[in-house]
Design a protein around this motif. Sequence first.
Motif, PDB file in Angstrom:
ATOM      1  N   GLY A  15       1.494   2.005  -0.966  1.00  0.00           N
ATOM      2  CA  GLY A  15       1.727   3.201  -1.762  1.00  0.00           C
ATOM      3  C   GLY A  15       1.526   2.967  -3.255  1.00  0.00           C
ATOM      4  N   LEU A  16       2.087   3.869  -4.059  1.00  0.00           N
ATOM      5  CA  LEU A  16       1.852   3.895  -5.502  1.00  0.00           C
ATOM      6  C   LEU A  16       2.395   2.660  -6.222  1.00  0.00           C
ATOM      7  CD1 LEU A  16       0.993   5.354  -8.101  1.00  0.00           C
ATOM      8  CD2 LEU A  16       3.214   6.484  -8.082  1.00  0.00           C
ATOM      9  N   VAL A  56      -2.839  -0.177  -1.750  1.00  0.00           N
ATOM     10  CA  VAL A  56      -2.384   1.215  -1.867  1.00  0.00           C
ATOM     11  C   VAL A  56      -2.245   1.835  -0.492  1.00  0.00           C
ATOM     12  CG1 VAL A  56      -3.028   3.507  -2.685  1.00  0.00           C
ATOM     13  CG2 VAL A  56      -3.283   1.554  -4.176  1.00  0.00           C
ATOM     14  N   TRP A  57      -3.166   1.538   0.402  1.00  0.00           N
ATOM     15  CA  TRP A  57      -3.078   2.061   1.766  1.00  0.00           C
ATOM     16  C   TRP A  57      -1.814   1.565   2.447  1.00  0.00           C
ATOM     17  CZ3 TRP A  57      -3.169  -1.054   6.172  1.00  0.00           C
ATOM     18  CH2 TRP A  57      -3.137  -0.350   7.386  1.00  0.00           C
ATOM     19  N   VAL A  96      -6.162   3.818  -7.065  1.00  0.00           N
ATOM     20  CA  VAL A  96      -4.723   4.102  -6.915  1.00  0.00           C
ATOM     21  C   VAL A  96      -4.487   5.600  -7.029  1.00  0.00           C
ATOM     22  CG1 VAL A  96      -2.449   3.773  -7.969  1.00  0.00           C
ATOM     23  CG2 VAL A  96      -3.995   1.831  -7.744  1.00  0.00           C
ATOM     24  N   TRP A  97      -5.070   6.228  -8.040  1.00  0.00           N
ATOM     25  CA  TRP A  97      -4.851   7.655  -8.267  1.00  0.00           C
ATOM     26  C   TRP A  97      -5.390   8.499  -7.109  1.00  0.00           C
ATOM     27  CZ3 TRP A  97      -8.250  11.781  -9.266  1.00  0.00           C
ATOM     28  CH2 TRP A  97      -7.631  12.955  -9.661  1.00  0.00           C
ATOM     29  N   ARG A 136      -2.896  11.072  -0.236  1.00  0.00           N
ATOM     30  CA  ARG A 136      -1.680  10.936   0.579  1.00  0.00           C
ATOM     31  C   ARG A 136      -0.796  12.164   0.403  1.00  0.00           C
ATOM     32  NH1 ARG A 136       0.085   5.660  -0.020  1.00  0.00           N
ATOM     33  NH2 ARG A 136      -0.941   5.275   1.935  1.00  0.00           N
ATOM     34  N   ARG A 137      -0.636  12.622  -0.830  1.00  0.00           N
ATOM     35  CA  ARG A 137       0.189  13.823  -1.061  1.00  0.00           C
ATOM     36  C   ARG A 137      -0.436  15.042  -0.411  1.00  0.00           C
ATOM     37  NH1 ARG A 137       1.961  12.604  -7.240  1.00  0.00           N
ATOM     38  NH2 ARG A 137       3.568  11.095  -6.713  1.00  0.00           N
ATOM     39  N   GLU A 184       0.447  14.864   3.209  1.00  0.00           N
ATOM     40  CA  GLU A 184       1.852  15.218   3.421  1.00  0.00           C
ATOM     41  C   GLU A 184       2.050  16.730   3.342  1.00  0.00           C
ATOM     42  OE1 GLU A 184       3.817  12.901   0.444  1.00  0.00           O
ATOM     43  OE2 GLU A 184       3.632  11.043   1.603  1.00  0.00           O
ATOM     44  N   SER A 224      -6.012   7.606  -4.014  1.00  0.00           N
ATOM     45  CA  SER A 224      -5.249   7.355  -2.787  1.00  0.00           C
ATOM     46  C   SER A 224      -3.945   8.130  -2.778  1.00  0.00           C
ATOM     47  CB  SER A 224      -4.975   5.860  -2.632  1.00  0.00           C
ATOM     48  OG  SER A 224      -6.177   5.155  -2.512  1.00  0.00           O
ATOM     49  N   ILE A 225      -3.270   8.163  -3.919  1.00  0.00           N
ATOM     50  CA  ILE A 225      -1.998   8.880  -3.986  1.00  0.00           C
ATOM     51  C   ILE A 225      -2.226  10.382  -3.858  1.00  0.00           C
ATOM     52  CG2 ILE A 225      -0.018   9.372  -5.469  1.00  0.00           C
ATOM     53  CD1 ILE A 225      -0.197   6.523  -4.117  1.00  0.00           C
TER      54      ILE A 225
END
Length: 195
Positions: A51-52, A47-48, A99-100, A106-107, A110, A102-103
Amino acid sequence: PARRAPLRRYGFAAFVALVAFAAMLVLVPVMDEPIYALLVGAIAVIVWYGGLGPGVLAVGVGYSLCYVVFVGDPEAIDTGTDEEFLRFAASALVGIGIVWVSIVMRRGRERAVLAAGEAVASVRTMSELQRLTTALTAAVTPTDVAHALIEFTPPLLGARGGALGLIDGEELVIVDPQGVSSQTHAPGFRLPLAT
């Protein structure tokens, strides 16, 4: 991750998930049970890096293989023992959670970068407004006012240049052109208002 080629990201995800699964196979005889932590760690790295999409691929591939090999009997429709299934399900939930999270993180990063960019732009605009105000305060003659307006206003509007015109009877008189417009209009240029 989005800047990396999709084939590279998904290939990396499949490769790392398969390596983690192979390491689990190697360690099962030593530990007498699968070590799902290897797959969880692999998902975090995937994931790093990717991504998703690659993270979801890793969860799907990794945990499908683990279910078939470690939980169920491939020859029969069987979910294995309750203990095997519980270990598998808990690990799968942790993988999906990674996964969730990390996303979401990341968002958040951003959004923070966008907010920081907007803050920098706001500070820059306020600085330009302050410079304009200072120049207008220091202006003594109408020519000084015109020069200050033309020097500081176009960048505030995102323009490459500007010209200040005053109405004199039936004509527009260019007083102080700067930047791109100075290539078109010269000081004193007169344009009839009817035009």
